[in-house]
Write a protein that holds these residues in place. Structure first.
Motif, PDB file in Angstrom:
ATOM      1  N   ALA A   1     -48.199 -20.864 -42.405  1.00 16.50           N
ATOM      2  CA  ALA A   1     -49.007 -22.053 -42.472  1.00 16.50           C
ATOM      3  C   ALA A   1     -50.496 -21.392 -42.983  1.00 16.50           C
ATOM      4  CB  ALA A   1     -49.249 -22.839 -41.529  1.00 16.50           C
ATOM      5  N   LEU A   2     -50.901 -20.269 -42.238  1.00 11.59           N
ATOM      6  CA  LEU A   2     -52.111 -19.676 -42.327  1.00 11.59           C
ATOM      7  C   LEU A   2     -52.289 -19.334 -43.971  1.00 11.59           C
ATOM      8  CD1 LEU A   2     -54.671 -18.208 -41.460  1.00 11.59           C
ATOM      9  CD2 LEU A   2     -53.227 -16.428 -40.928  1.00 11.59           C
ATOM     10  N   ALA A   3     -51.369 -18.597 -44.420  1.00  8.99           N
ATOM     11  CA  ALA A   3     -51.358 -18.107 -45.964  1.00  8.99           C
ATOM     12  C   ALA A   3     -51.536 -19.549 -46.731  1.00  8.99           C
ATOM     13  CB  ALA A   3     -50.148 -17.620 -45.988  1.00  8.99           C
ATOM     14  N   GLU A   4     -50.930 -20.510 -46.365  1.00  7.35           N
ATOM     15  CA  GLU A   4     -50.952 -21.851 -47.085  1.00  7.35           C
ATOM     16  C   GLU A   4     -52.448 -22.448 -46.825  1.00  7.35           C
ATOM     17  OE1 GLU A   4     -46.225 -22.944 -47.458  1.00  7.35           O
ATOM     18  OE2 GLU A   4     -47.209 -23.769 -45.627  1.00  7.35           O
ATOM     19  N   ARG A   5     -52.986 -22.237 -45.633  1.00  5.26           N
ATOM     20  CA  ARG A   5     -54.162 -22.958 -45.569  1.00  5.26           C
ATOM     21  C   ARG A   5     -55.136 -22.176 -46.367  1.00  5.26           C
ATOM     22  NH1 ARG A   5     -58.153 -21.259 -41.491  1.00  5.26           N
ATOM     23  NH2 ARG A   5     -56.521 -20.348 -40.377  1.00  5.26           N
TER      24      ARG A   5
ATOM     25  N   MET B   1     -47.946 -22.139 -27.447  1.00  6.39           N
ATOM     26  CA  MET B   1     -48.434 -23.539 -27.754  1.00  6.39           C
ATOM     27  C   MET B   1     -50.123 -23.437 -27.914  1.00  6.39           C
ATOM     28  SD  MET B   1     -46.229 -25.823 -28.375  1.00  6.39           S
ATOM     29  CE  MET B   1     -47.022 -27.431 -28.117  1.00  6.39           C
ATOM     30  N   GLY B   2     -50.675 -22.849 -26.948  1.00  2.59           N
ATOM     31  CA  GLY B   2     -52.394 -22.634 -27.053  1.00  2.59           C
ATOM     32  C   GLY B   2     -52.505 -21.826 -28.235  1.00  2.59           C
ATOM     33  N   GLN B   3     -51.779 -20.893 -28.579  1.00  6.66           N
ATOM     34  CA  GLN B   3     -52.161 -20.289 -29.992  1.00  6.66           C
ATOM     35  C   GLN B   3     -51.961 -21.061 -31.155  1.00  6.66           C
ATOM     36  OE1 GLN B   3     -49.674 -16.717 -29.834  1.00  6.66           O
ATOM     37  NE2 GLN B   3     -50.976 -15.938 -27.968  1.00  6.66           N
ATOM     38  N   VAL B   4     -50.937 -21.970 -31.090  1.00  7.77           N
ATOM     39  CA  VAL B   4     -50.612 -22.714 -32.616  1.00  7.77           C
ATOM     40  C   VAL B   4     -51.708 -23.873 -32.621  1.00  7.77           C
ATOM     41  CG1 VAL B   4     -48.984 -24.440 -31.828  1.00  7.77           C
ATOM     42  CG2 VAL B   4     -48.975 -23.751 -34.109  1.00  7.77           C
TER      43      VAL B   4
ATOM     44  N   ASN C   1     -58.382 -24.688 -36.526  1.00  4.18           N
ATOM     45  CA  ASN C   1     -58.820 -24.087 -37.663  1.00  4.18           C
ATOM     46  C   ASN C   1     -58.529 -25.061 -38.948  1.00  4.18           C
ATOM     47  OD1 ASN C   1     -59.755 -22.177 -36.163  1.00  4.18           O
ATOM     48  ND2 ASN C   1     -58.208 -20.604 -36.533  1.00  4.18           N
ATOM     49  N   LEU C   2     -57.277 -25.425 -38.963  1.00 10.82           N
ATOM     50  CA  LEU C   2     -57.066 -26.267 -40.528  1.00 10.82           C
ATOM     51  C   LEU C   2     -57.951 -27.366 -40.483  1.00 10.82           C
ATOM     52  CD1 LEU C   2     -55.282 -26.837 -43.000  1.00 10.82           C
ATOM     53  CD2 LEU C   2     -53.540 -27.810 -41.232  1.00 10.82           C
TER      54      LEU C   2
ATOM     55  N   ALA D   1     -60.566 -34.039 -34.836  1.00 12.77           N
ATOM     56  CA  ALA D   1     -59.205 -33.777 -34.693  1.00 12.77           C
ATOM     57  C   ALA D   1     -59.363 -32.047 -34.389  1.00 12.77           C
ATOM     58  CB  ALA D   1     -58.562 -33.809 -35.791  1.00 12.77           C
ATOM     59  N   ALA D   2     -60.488 -31.290 -34.791  1.00 12.75           N
ATOM     60  CA  ALA D   2     -60.607 -29.922 -34.351  1.00 12.75           C
ATOM     61  C   ALA D   2     -60.907 -29.727 -33.162  1.00 12.75           C
ATOM     62  CB  ALA D   2     -61.706 -29.478 -35.661  1.00 12.75           C
ATOM     63  N   GLY D   3     -61.612 -30.638 -32.662  1.00 13.12           N
ATOM     64  CA  GLY D   3     -62.415 -30.535 -31.209  1.00 13.12           C
ATOM     65  C   GLY D   3     -61.363 -30.633 -30.393  1.00 13.12           C
ATOM     66  N   ALA D   4     -60.409 -31.708 -30.804  1.00  9.33           N
ATOM     67  CA  ALA D   4     -59.243 -32.299 -29.727  1.00  9.33           C
ATOM     68  C   ALA D   4     -58.231 -30.722 -29.597  1.00  9.33           C
ATOM     69  CB  ALA D   4     -58.650 -33.338 -30.101  1.00  9.33           C
ATOM     70  N   PHE D   5     -57.998 -30.306 -30.919  1.00 11.84           N
ATOM     71  CA  PHE D   5     -57.033 -29.157 -31.131  1.00 11.84           C
ATOM     72  C   PHE D   5     -57.757 -27.871 -30.311  1.00 11.84           C
ATOM     73  CE2 PHE D   5     -54.883 -30.940 -34.965  1.00 11.84           C
ATOM     74  CZ  PHE D   5     -53.829 -31.225 -34.276  1.00 11.84           C
TER      75      PHE D   5
END
Length: 479
Positions: free
Chosen positions: A284-288, A319-322, A328-329, A338-342
């Motif tokens: 997913a990182l590469a695709e981002r 889970m914390g890491q993902v 970031n996405l 959404a970023a703040g919530a994640f």
């Protein structure tokens, strides 16, 4: 399936997510690294497991623990001698460790040496999930391993051994030494060496030779699917640092398929679920980075894999890491809520886990950045002020690669918040600190970001805050 080959048309670049590099200049490599393992007698089994794993790399690592005492040797005198010779102090942390008089003496003796010799290294490994006390040994980056009986092998290979090697041995020496030390286990050795090289700055010819050999090894159809998946994952770390996102995506897609072949119809173990989740995370990182729409779907696949882990602490860590990556996405997509919530969910999941301290601080830096981008500069400045003391030079020096990566996020966020706030001297200070650090670490992409920030900060002096905020909402999507 034939393995994907690297994209040779791309010039190698440093990863913009701040890969780690050598934190201290290396001394010439003059023989084995001497490792002293300190433990309570009640924790003999996990201590012996750690020692046994490190001893696989004989010729590179020379391990001593007190079961090495010969008949007739003087106990205290031998321990004092070995502590004086040791380059690395591995401490098996538990309630019993902190209650042991011998462990206290051993740690105090080595920490006294380490205080005056920056070449010495302390590697604490916490094995029973306790809340660690305020003890000097806990100021070093702690490896959290409460379920050591289940996943010790992988954690030791991917986190403990690379730290020891990176701090003590030049990459050009260890690449040769490890290969010679473990003849007959080539796939595993190449995986270990590639992971080590991905966090250092070895000569380009060393890395290129290892990558070529690893691809040849990966082509061997006689290797088990698990061994090939592990080697694919290790190779992907090299291309992650180079920013060769298409090759990174291909390697992880192949490794995901191999994991499925290894498991067949049986349920995946916690280790396999964690590995599968990490592969989806990297994919997913590469695709981002490639701006491919499937990135969100693959982050959801990683979340599914991590969420199925049975061990609660292990599941919480993953889970914390993902969640941080999903933040970031969302930030890149301009989805501030959404970023703040994640980011907030990531911090809540990881807070209190000793091994995740720097990930928590990086998450809090991102939360402050989101506050500023939403127009709440005062809150952003307060959030950064709370965590700023954690990034003192002394704290970073003992924190290892994760500390420096978290500092990169903190300085980057602080510079942007200061520019939006209109405090230009502060922004210049943070930009200068960040730039010097990026150049020292050799992070090319980070250096480019700093130059951008410096130029934009100078020009933004003539713009109103509302315009500066709108401008940086666009800029952070591309930096």
């Amino acid at each position: 399936m034939s393995p994907p080959r690297p994209d040779s048309s791309r010039e190698a670049t440093s990863r913009d997510d701040a890969p780690a590099s050598d934190s201290v200049p290396h001394e010439p490599y003059n023989g084995p690294i001497r490792v002293f393992v300190s433990y309570s007698r009640l924790n003999y089994t996990p201590a012996a497991l750690v020692a046994s794993h490190l001893r696989e790399y004989r010729g590179v690592v020379d391990v001593w623990m007190d079961d090495d005492l010969s008949v007739g040797e003087r106990y205290p005198g031998t321990i004092v001698r070995e502590l004086a010779r040791a380059d690395v102090f591995v401490a098996i942390l538990s309630r019993a460790f902190f209650e042991s008089e011998w462990c206290t003496r051993e740690s105090e003796t080595f920490l006294d040496r380490a205080a005056s010799d920056p070449r010495l290294l302390v590697v604490p490994i916490a094995i029973d999930g306790m809340d660690l006390p305020k003890h000097p040994i806990c100021s070093w980056q702690v490896v959290d391993l409460p379920d050591w009986a289940i996943r010790a092998d992988r954690v030791l290979r991917q986190r403990v051994l690379p730290v020891i090697l990176r701090e003590k041995v030049p990459a050009s020496s260890v690449a040769v030494a490890l290969t010679e030390a473990a003849a007959g286990r080539r796939a595993r050795v190449y995986s270990d060496v590639l992971r080590y090289c991905s966090t250092t700055r070895p000569p380009a010819e060393v890395v290129q030779g290892l990558v070529g050999e690893a691809f040849n090894c990966l082509s061997n159809e006689e290797l088990s699917p698990g061994a090939r998946a592990d080697l694919s994952n290790a190779l992907s770390a090299i291309f992650l640092n180079r920013g060769e996102w298409r090759t990174l995506a291909n390697l992880n897609a192949q490794a995901i398929q191999l994991i499925g072949e290894r498991a067949g119809d049986r349920p995946l173990t916690d280790e396999e679920l964690a590995f599968e989740g990490e592969l989806y995370n990297h994919l997913a990182l590469a695709e981002r980075k490639l701006r491919v729409q499937s990135a969100e779907a693959h982050y959801l696949d990683a979340t599914r894999a991590f969420g199925a882990i049975r061990d609660p602490l292990f599941r919480r860590e993953k889970m914390g890491q993902v969640l941080r990556e999903r933040g970031n996405l969302a930030l890149r997509n301009g989805q501030l809520e959404a970023a703040g919530a994640f980011y907030r969910s990531s911090v809540e999941a990881l807070e209190g886990l000793p091994s995740q301290r720097w990930h928590v601080l990086a998450g809090k830096s991102k939360l402050a950045l989101v506050s500023a981008l939403k127009g709440d500069v005062h809150t952003a400045q307060q959030e950064l002020a709370v965590i700023e003391p954690e990034f003192s030079v002394d704290a970073l020096r003992g924190g290892g690669e994760r500390a420096w990566a978290a500092a990169d996020q903190f300085w980057y966020g602080s510079a942007i918040v200061a520019i939006i706030a209109g405090t230009y001297r502060t922004s210049a200070r943070w930009t200068a600190t960040h730039g010097a650090f990026a150049r020292e670490q050799g992070w090319a992409n980070a250096s480019r970001k700093v130059r951008w920030l410096g130029g934009i900060g100078f020009l933004a002096v003539f713009l109103p805050r509302r315009v500066r905020t709108a401008l940086f909402n666009q800029i952070v999507r591309f930096l």
